[in-house]
Each structure stands twice: as structure tokens, then as C-alpha cells.
Scaffold this motif. Structure first.
Motif, PDB file in Angstrom:
ATOM      1  N   THR A   1      -8.567   4.422  -1.779  1.00  0.00           N
ATOM      2  CA  THR A   1      -9.102   3.595  -0.700  1.00  0.00           C
ATOM      3  C   THR A   1      -8.670   2.139  -0.871  1.00  0.00           C
ATOM      4  OG1 THR A   1     -11.172   3.402  -1.927  1.00  0.00           O
ATOM      5  CG2 THR A   1     -11.067   5.066  -0.221  1.00  0.00           C
TER       6      THR A   1
ATOM      7  N   ASP B   1     -15.522   4.227  -0.961  1.00  0.00           N
ATOM      8  CA  ASP B   1     -14.495   3.935   0.032  1.00  0.00           C
ATOM      9  C   ASP B   1     -14.505   2.436   0.300  1.00  0.00           C
ATOM     10  OD1 ASP B   1     -12.845   3.604   2.155  1.00  0.00           O
ATOM     11  OD2 ASP B   1     -13.497   5.399   3.203  1.00  0.00           O
TER      12      ASP B   1
ATOM     13  N   SER C   1     -12.150   0.835   1.890  1.00  0.00           N
ATOM     14  CA  SER C   1     -11.228   0.476   2.963  1.00  0.00           C
ATOM     15  C   SER C   1     -11.950   0.154   4.271  1.00  0.00           C
ATOM     16  CB  SER C   1     -10.227   1.607   3.197  1.00  0.00           C
ATOM     17  OG  SER C   1     -10.885   2.718   3.729  1.00  0.00           O
TER      18      SER C   1
ATOM     19  N   GLN D   1      -6.989   9.810   3.291  1.00  0.00           N
ATOM     20  CA  GLN D   1      -7.697   9.436   2.068  1.00  0.00           C
ATOM     21  C   GLN D   1      -8.435  10.625   1.489  1.00  0.00           C
ATOM     22  OE1 GLN D   1      -8.368   4.705   2.832  1.00  0.00           O
ATOM     23  NE2 GLN D   1     -10.060   6.055   3.266  1.00  0.00           N
TER      24      GLN D   1
ATOM     25  N   GLU E   1     -16.960  -4.097   3.468  1.00  0.00           N
ATOM     26  CA  GLU E   1     -17.066  -2.957   2.549  1.00  0.00           C
ATOM     27  C   GLU E   1     -18.061  -3.263   1.438  1.00  0.00           C
ATOM     28  OE1 GLU E   1     -14.178  -4.462   3.225  1.00  0.00           O
ATOM     29  OE2 GLU E   1     -13.610  -5.536   1.418  1.00  0.00           O
TER      30      GLU E   1
ATOM     31  N   GLY F   1      -5.663   2.245   0.995  1.00  0.00           N
ATOM     32  CA  GLY F   1      -6.028   2.251   2.408  1.00  0.00           C
ATOM     33  C   GLY F   1      -6.413   0.864   2.884  1.00  0.00           C
ATOM     34  N   MET F   2      -7.137   0.149   2.025  1.00  0.00           N
ATOM     35  CA  MET F   2      -7.576  -1.205   2.372  1.00  0.00           C
ATOM     36  C   MET F   2      -6.373  -2.132   2.549  1.00  0.00           C
ATOM     37  SD  MET F   2      -9.866  -3.610  -0.049  1.00  0.00           S
ATOM     38  CE  MET F   2      -9.362  -5.283  -0.266  1.00  0.00           C
TER      39      MET F   2
ATOM     40  N   LYS G   1      -5.181  -3.817   6.034  1.00  0.00           N
ATOM     41  CA  LYS G   1      -5.101  -5.278   6.072  1.00  0.00           C
ATOM     42  C   LYS G   1      -3.739  -5.731   6.589  1.00  0.00           C
ATOM     43  CE  LYS G   1      -5.844  -9.090   2.826  1.00  0.00           C
ATOM     44  NZ  LYS G   1      -5.953  -9.387   1.393  1.00  0.00           N
TER      45      LYS G   1
ATOM     46  N   LYS H   1     -11.636  -3.546   6.129  1.00  0.00           N
ATOM     47  CA  LYS H   1     -10.335  -3.862   6.720  1.00  0.00           C
ATOM     48  C   LYS H   1     -10.011  -2.871   7.839  1.00  0.00           C
ATOM     49  CE  LYS H   1      -9.284  -7.242   3.870  1.00  0.00           C
ATOM     50  NZ  LYS H   1     -10.679  -7.666   3.627  1.00  0.00           N
ATOM     51  N   LEU H   2     -10.521  -1.649   7.694  1.00  0.00           N
ATOM     52  CA  LEU H   2     -10.315  -0.644   8.736  1.00  0.00           C
ATOM     53  C   LEU H   2     -10.986  -1.098  10.027  1.00  0.00           C
ATOM     54  CD1 LEU H   2      -9.046   2.025   9.216  1.00  0.00           C
ATOM     55  CD2 LEU H   2     -10.991   3.168   8.210  1.00  0.00           C
TER      56      LEU H   2
ATOM     57  N   PHE I   1      -7.239   7.744   8.860  1.00  0.00           N
ATOM     58  CA  PHE I   1      -7.517   7.210   7.521  1.00  0.00           C
ATOM     59  C   PHE I   1      -8.370   8.196   6.736  1.00  0.00           C
ATOM     60  CE2 PHE I   1      -6.182   2.902   6.444  1.00  0.00           C
ATOM     61  CZ  PHE I   1      -5.494   2.565   7.599  1.00  0.00           C
TER      62      PHE I   1
ATOM     63  N   ALA J   1       0.830  -1.200   0.000  1.00  0.00           N
ATOM     64  CA  ALA J   1       0.000   0.000   0.000  1.00  0.00           C
ATOM     65  C   ALA J   1       0.860   1.242   0.000  1.00  0.00           C
ATOM     66  CB  ALA J   1      -0.924  -0.007   1.204  1.00  0.00           C
TER      67      ALA J   1
END
Lengths: 365, 346
Positions: free
Chosen positions: B137, B79, B81, B122, B271, B140-141, B145, B84-85, B118, A330
Motif C-alpha cells: 500500500t 492500507d 494508500s 493491492q 490515511e 499504492g500511495m 500521489k 492519496k487515493l 487499487f 511506485a
């Protein structure tokens, strides 16, 4: 666009390359190569040895990258077309790969999950798998093209149901094929030291290159992606073009699924090709293609796929555990995307120009 | 827009409703029809109040996540993410409580902090650097993770006493049902449900009656004309992503309160469930159309259909997913048919 900006700046050829789309994946690849050269040059070593069957094989990180990126590169082809035509992405590819693999095994195994000999020829299985995958692609395409549903949402349906359908096709059993000739497609052909998936990916690339060169598919796809209404006024049927790109995506999924299932001669529905759709979309984005559709560069996307695999393999080499891998990935991805963002590039271009100007001023003085 | 709403209150004609209201009506009608059908034909569990409240208990976190998702989708973004967020928030809060001697307050602060961080990053990348929200995102995901397993790689249940007490707190309602022994059993909800309902109400008010709410719709509908109207498009998009991140933090903590453990596999696919709920609730990915109440009913519809499938005894693992997919499919086709027909009539 490139020609226009070139005229405006009137700068040398390498500035043209800098502005070219393919610059981003090439630069990313170069950074990775240089990083590996500095960190450990043995990364590029390729060794030649005999495997357990006594066949000569090439091994090394570079071969691993080329081998493992095959499915991703094939998917990137379809994803680029889908993105360009419909301005959205197909997020169902991972799930439909599970379906494709499941179909291959179902045809080859019949009702018996542990057959001593295959029930049909591999070619038959592959063709059936292509037809089924294209049908699923057509389902996605029909929703997107004829019902005007946003691609991500339309493909969410198969994303949700795909792995369940794959399990249902084989009655939730995990068939294993013991015939070694099936494994040739995912590993090595006897006597050929290069992994077969590399050849399959190459064949796909040649086919798509020829298609784009000798048919109007590429032109029409871009026209539809840029403005479907004006494409329609020019006699193109935008719905049909969108539909066709999804069917092509289905074909790519079939090939990728076939490779996946031949690698291990079996399948695990819940983890096969997990999250590969994200990597495929990333490949398209890393290739500098707008995810909102329109102009595309197929070569950039495919190169993007190899960049992603290069990054993954590099991280594995540095003993990053596979579960922590996404975090590092990422960081690199975000850095790449930020650097290639139009806003940031415009700022950097301005900085570069002001540097040039001050240099000229100094020379004049 | 307000004038148009007033207009169709008076005339009440389908063809004159705004897209938002039309899709919302479809969702609510379908949900009640489905629940009534379940009560009539399946009976059993569906006749008890607690069954309905259990749907709420189990989906409180999803409601909050879906609300954030709807906000972003209304501005035309996405979004992916948040799932996993949620896992990251659960794991961080769990580690804080059990290994680092934290209290409930610090764990809540950590949850909100992660969500906010986040959201800010983002939001900045999407709004001010013009990077496609899907890619931002997606990054971000991946990051969330990976970070989850870096924080702690294995699943564990939280032992902290204060937290366990909070987790087991139940709010009893005056309604309930009589059990087999003839004893009255009051129905209950968990704390998360209260948080979820407050969130829904606050966001409903925000979208309906504040300047920010209308800016969100305007930006999603047509960002160029929003810009001409003097709306700060970038800031609005930034705020939408920031709120979505913050809500993911809150939703993550609510999820944590429900399960009481940290694990990398928590909330996997949340998500996509959030996106599906928003769509069923009538929010469109193209932006400018959507409603928080619809999203709320979207979550309820999604989980009701899952319950129905389970109660019908179709417990082969694949049936749930296939039914949910079929339901999304039907909703999409109905929505697009309705909208297309309306466009034709105009």
C-alpha cells in the motif's frame, strides 16, 4: 536458512548469492546502472571544478546520489534495528527530524532568528539535539516496549505532533544562520572536494558495523525479534532491547536532522524530510528484511537506501517532474517487491530447476 | 464467540467482556463524556444541533475511509494508500466533469473504478503473493500521489452545473435551533453523511452476522487456526483489501462532493487520520479485534477534540496536532493498560 537451502539444492556458489538477502538490492542497483549505461553513459561522468568560494568540488550524478542518500542511509540503520527488534516500523522519523533540526537552530540562534554570530558552539548544538532526539526515541521506545503498543501506532503520536512541536520550539519562526562554518557540515569542507554528508554517513556505518561486530546488540536484537519469549528464557530482557533500538533510532534521527538543517542553514517545519519515513522503511524492505522482525542484514538495508536515491536521481535526470516522481517510483518498487516475493521466487526457482532437469535429460539422451 | 457475548450480556462484568466490546465501550463513553463536557463548559456552539451535524458533514468521507481501514486492520493488515487515493479520485472525477464532458454518473463510475482497481491489485499482491501489506500500500500511495499530478497538476473548482447542484443539496431534518431573530432554522446534513451512515450500517451487519464478517475476525486473530477451520485465508484477505479500495473510492467521491474541487493536496494525511480513528475506536493493528461502530465514534471523537481546541481559542497552528496526538496517546495507554490488566487477571 541460507546454509540449509544450499545443502538442499547443493548448487554452485552463485546460487547461494541468488538466495542471499543482499542479492535483491545488488540486483536492483545493477539494473539501474545498466539502464543508465544504455540510456546515457554521461550519467556516470564526474567533473572537477571550483565552486563560488574558490574551493575544489566534485560534481556529477554519482556524487549527488551519494550525497543525497546520506540521511536516508543513516535512518536505514536505525530503522533496521527497530524493525528487527519490535517487528514494526517507526513512522515518526520525518517529524522528529524536524524537531532535531529545530533544536539545533534554537540552540545556535537563541531568541533572535537572524543572529549575526552563533550563540553556542556547533558541537553543543549537536549534542543537545542528540539528547533531545534520544528522549523522543525513548518516548516511542517506552510505548512500544513497556506498554506493548504496536510500533506503527505508538509512533503515530509523534508523527502527528512532531512538526507542530518543531514549530513550537522556535515560536513558529524560521531562523537562518549566516555563519558559513555551519554550512560546512551539509555542503563541503573548505579544500575537501567530496560533500561532507558522505563522510558523516560513512562514520555512522563504521560505528554500527563495529557495534554489531564487537557487541551482542545484533544477536540480541534478532533473538528478540524472532521470539521474545524464548529470548527471555535465555536471559535477554526483550523490553530493554526494544527500548534501546528506539533510542538508537533517535540518535540516527539526530544525525540526519543535523545534516538536513546544515544543508540550507535553515528549516521549513512542514516540508523538511517529508515522507522520508516511507523511504527509510522502503530501504529496509528492499534490503530483503522481513518487516515482521527477526533476522536482518544491515548492509542490505543501507544498500537499499542508496538504490532508492539512485532511482530518484535517475528519474530526475529523465526530466520527470518532482510531483509526478512517486508514480514512477511506485511502479519500480512494486516490480522489485513482486520479483523478490517468496511466492514468486519459489515459482521462478521451480521453473529454473525444471529447465535444468530437461537439459540434463537431453544430455543423457 | 456468540456464546461469550451472550454470557457477558447476562453477567455484564467488565472482566468477561471480549476485547472488542470492552474497547468499544471505552470509546463510546469517552466520546459522550467529552461532548457533554464541551456542552457544559464551553456551551455556545456545542449546544446547537448543527454543530454536531457539521462534524458529520465534514467527516463523512473520513468515516467511510476509516471503515475500510478497520476492515483491513481487523484482518491484521494495513492500507496507507487511502488518503492519496482520495486525492486521485477527486482529481479524476473533477477532470472528467469539467474537461471531458462527463456526467455525474460517469464520474461516480470513475471513482468506483479507481477504488476497485487499487483494491484488486493491492489485495492480490498482499493475499496471493504474500507481500507485506505496508509495502504494497506504500507503493499504492506513491502511485496515487504521482498519478494525481499526472492527471492534472493544479487545483481547480468544478463548474459542472448538475454537480454543483448535487454538491449543494442539503437534507433538512425536523430538528434545529432558533436563531437570534427568533426564527427557526432547521438543521441539515449533506448527501455524504447519508452515504457514510449507510456504509456504517451495512458494514456493521456484514461484520456481525455474515460468514465473511466472522472470517475476517478469524483470519486476523490467528490465520493458522482460521486455515484449519476451513476458512480461505487468502481470499478473505483479498476481499478485505478489495472492500477497502472500493470504500476509498466511495469515500473519495464523498470528499469530492464536500469540497467540490480537485487538487493534489486534497485529503493529505487522511490515511493517518483513518488509522488513528480506527485505533481510538478500539481496532487493534495486530488484527482480530475491532468494531465498525467504534470506528464511527473514533472519527467523531477525533473531530470533536479538534473543534474543542478551535473553540477554546488556541488557534496557534500547532495546538490542534499536539492535542490530537495527546489524545491518541492517552487512548493507547488506557487501552493497553486495560488489556494488560485483564490478561493478568486471567
Amino acid at each position: 536458512m541460507t546454509a540449509e537451502t544450499l545443502k538442499k539444492t547443493g548448487s554452485a556458489g552463485w546460487m547461494g548469492l541468488f538466495r542471499n538477502q543482499i542479492f535483491i538490492p545488488i540486483a536492483a542497483l545493477l539494473v539501474l546502472v545498466i539502464f543508465n549505461l544504455i540510456a546515457d553513459p554521461s550519467f556516470f561522468q564526474i567533473s572537477y571544478s571550483l565552486n563560488s568560494n574558490g574551493d575544489p568540488v566534485l560534481s556529477g550524478y554519482l556524487i549527488t546520489i551519494l550525497d543525497n542518500a546520506s540521511e536516508l542511509a543513516i535512518l536505514a540503520i536505525g530503522m533496521t534495528l527497530v524493525t528487527a527488534a519490535s517487528g514494526g516500523q517507526d513512522i515518526s522519523v520525518g517529524a522528529t527530524i524536524a524537531i532535531a533540526g529545530s533544536v539545533v537552530l534554537r540552540v545556535l540562534c537563541g531568541d533572535n532568528p537572524r543572529p549575526d554570530e552563533m550563540q553556542a558552539s556547533i558541537l553543543t548544538a549537536f549534542l543537545v539535539c542528540c539528547v533531545v532526539s534520544m528522549l523522543f526515541g525513548a518516548f516511542n521506545g517506552a510505548l512500544v516496549a513497556f506498554l506493548n503498543i504496536q510500533p506503527m501506532i505508538a509512533t503515530l503520536i509523534l508523527y502527528t505532533a512532531g512538526r507542530s512541536i518543531a514549530a513550537w520550539i522556535n515560536n513558529n519562526r524560521l531562523p537562518i544562520i549566516s555563519d558559513p562554518s555551519f554550512g560546512y557540515f551539509g555542503t563541503f569542507l573548505p579544500g575537501v572536494p567530496i560533500p561532507t554528508p558522505i563522510f558523516i554517513a560513512l562514520i555512522c556505518m563504521v560505528i554500527i558495523a563495529l557495534t554489531l561486530k564487537f557487541t551482542t546488540l545484533g544477536l540480541y536484537t534478532q533473538a528478540v525479534g524472532i521470539n521474545p519469549n524464548s529470548a527471555k528464557l535465555n536471559g535477554i530482557n526483550p523490553q530493554m532491547i526494544k527500548f534501546i533500538t528506539y533510542v538508537i533510532m533517535g540518535l540516527c534521527v539526530a544525525v540526519a536532522g543535523f545534516i538536513k538543517v546544515t544543508r540550507f542553514s535553515t528549516i521549513n517545519y512542514s516540508v523538511v524530510a517529508l515522507d522520508i519515513e516511507m523511504d527509510a522503511i522502503l530501504a529496509v524492505a528492499l534490503g530483503g528484511n522481513a518487516l515482521s522482525g527477526g533476522r536482518f542484514s544491515m548492509a542490505s538495508s543501507i544498500l537499499g537506501a542508496y538504490v532508492i536515491q539512485f532511482l530518484t536521481t535517475t528519474l530526475f535526470k529523465f526530466n520527470v517532474s518532482s510531483s509526478a516522481l512517486p508514480a514512477y517510483k511506485a511502479v519500480v518498487v512494486i516490480a522489485l517487491v513482486v520479483l523478490s516475493a517468496p511466492a514468486v521466487r519459489a515459482k521462478m526457482g521451480k521453473l529454473w530447476r525444471s529447465l535444468q532437469a530437461s537439459k540434463l535429460k537431453k544430455e543423457a539422451a | 464467540m456468540m456464546k461469550k457475548v451472550a454470557l457477558n450480556r447476562r453477567t455484564g462484568r467488565l472482566s468477561q467482556m471480549t476485547d472488542t466490546n470492552l474497547l468499544l465501550t471505552i470509546t463510546i463513553v469517552v466520546f459522550f463524556a467529552m461532548y457533554l463536557a464541551a456542552m457544559l463548559f464551553i456551551g455556545r456552539g456545542f449546544l446547537r444541533v448543527q454543530t454536531f451535524l457539521n462534524i458529520l458533514n465534514e467527516n463523512a468521507a473520513l468515516i467511510i475511509l476509516s471503515c475500510g481501514m478497520s476492515l483491513v486492520m481487523i484482518t491484521g493488515g494495513i492500507d496507507i494508500s487511502v488518503g492519496k487515493l482520495t486525492a486521485l479520485v477527486c482529481m479524476s472525477a473533477a477532470v472528467n466533469l469539467d474537461y471531458n464532458g462527463g456526467s455525474i454518473l460517469t464520474s461516480i463510475l470513475i471513482a468506483l473504478g479507481i477504488g476497485l482497481a487499487f483494491g484488486i491489485v493491492q489485495g492480490y499482491l498482499v493475499a496471493y503473493l504474500d507481500i507485506q501489506p505496508f509495502i504494497v500500500t506504500l507503493g499504492g500511495m506513491f502511485f496515487a500521489k504521482g498519478m494525481t499530478t499526472i492527471v492534472n497538476a493544479t487545483q481547480f473548482n468544478v463548474q459542472n452545473e448538475a454537480f454543483v447542484a448535487l454538491k449543494n443539496t442539503r437534507i433538512y431534518l425536523p430538528v434545529g435551533s432558533v436563531n437570534r431573530l427568533g426564527k427557526f432554522v432547521p438543521a441539515y446534513v449533506e448527501i455524504g453523511v447519508v452515504v457514510a451512515i449507510v456504509t456504517v450500517i451495512v458494514l456493521f451487519i456484514l461484520l456481525r452476522w455474515t460468514k465473511l464478517g466472522r472470517s475476517l475476525y478469524a483470519v486476523g486473530g490467528n490465520s493458522q487456526s482460521a486455515n484449519m477451520l476451513g476458512i480461505n485465508v487468502r481470499r478473505t484477505k483479498f476481499i478485505a483489501h478489495l472492500l477497502c479500495g472500493l470504500l476509498a473510492g466511495i469515500g473519495g467521491y464523498v470528499y469530492f462532493l464536500h469540497v467540490g474541487s480537485g487538487a493534489p493536496s486534497h485529503a493529505s494525511g487522511a490515511e493517518m487520520n483513518a488509522i488513528a480513528s480506527s485505533i481510538i475506536g478500539g481496532t487493534m493493528l495486530t488484527g482480530g479485534v475491532g468494531n465498525i461502530i467504534g470506528t464511527f465514534f473514533g472519527v467523531l471523537s477525533l473531530s470533536t477534540i479538534k473543534n474543542i481546541v478551535a473553540l477554546l481559542g488556541l488557534d496557534d497552528a500547532w495546538w490542534t496536532n499536539i492535542t490530537v496526538a495527546a489524545m491518541i496517546c492517552i487512548f493507547l495507554v488506557v487501552q493497553s493498560a486495560v488489556l494488560l490488566r485483564k490478561k493478568d487477571r486471567n
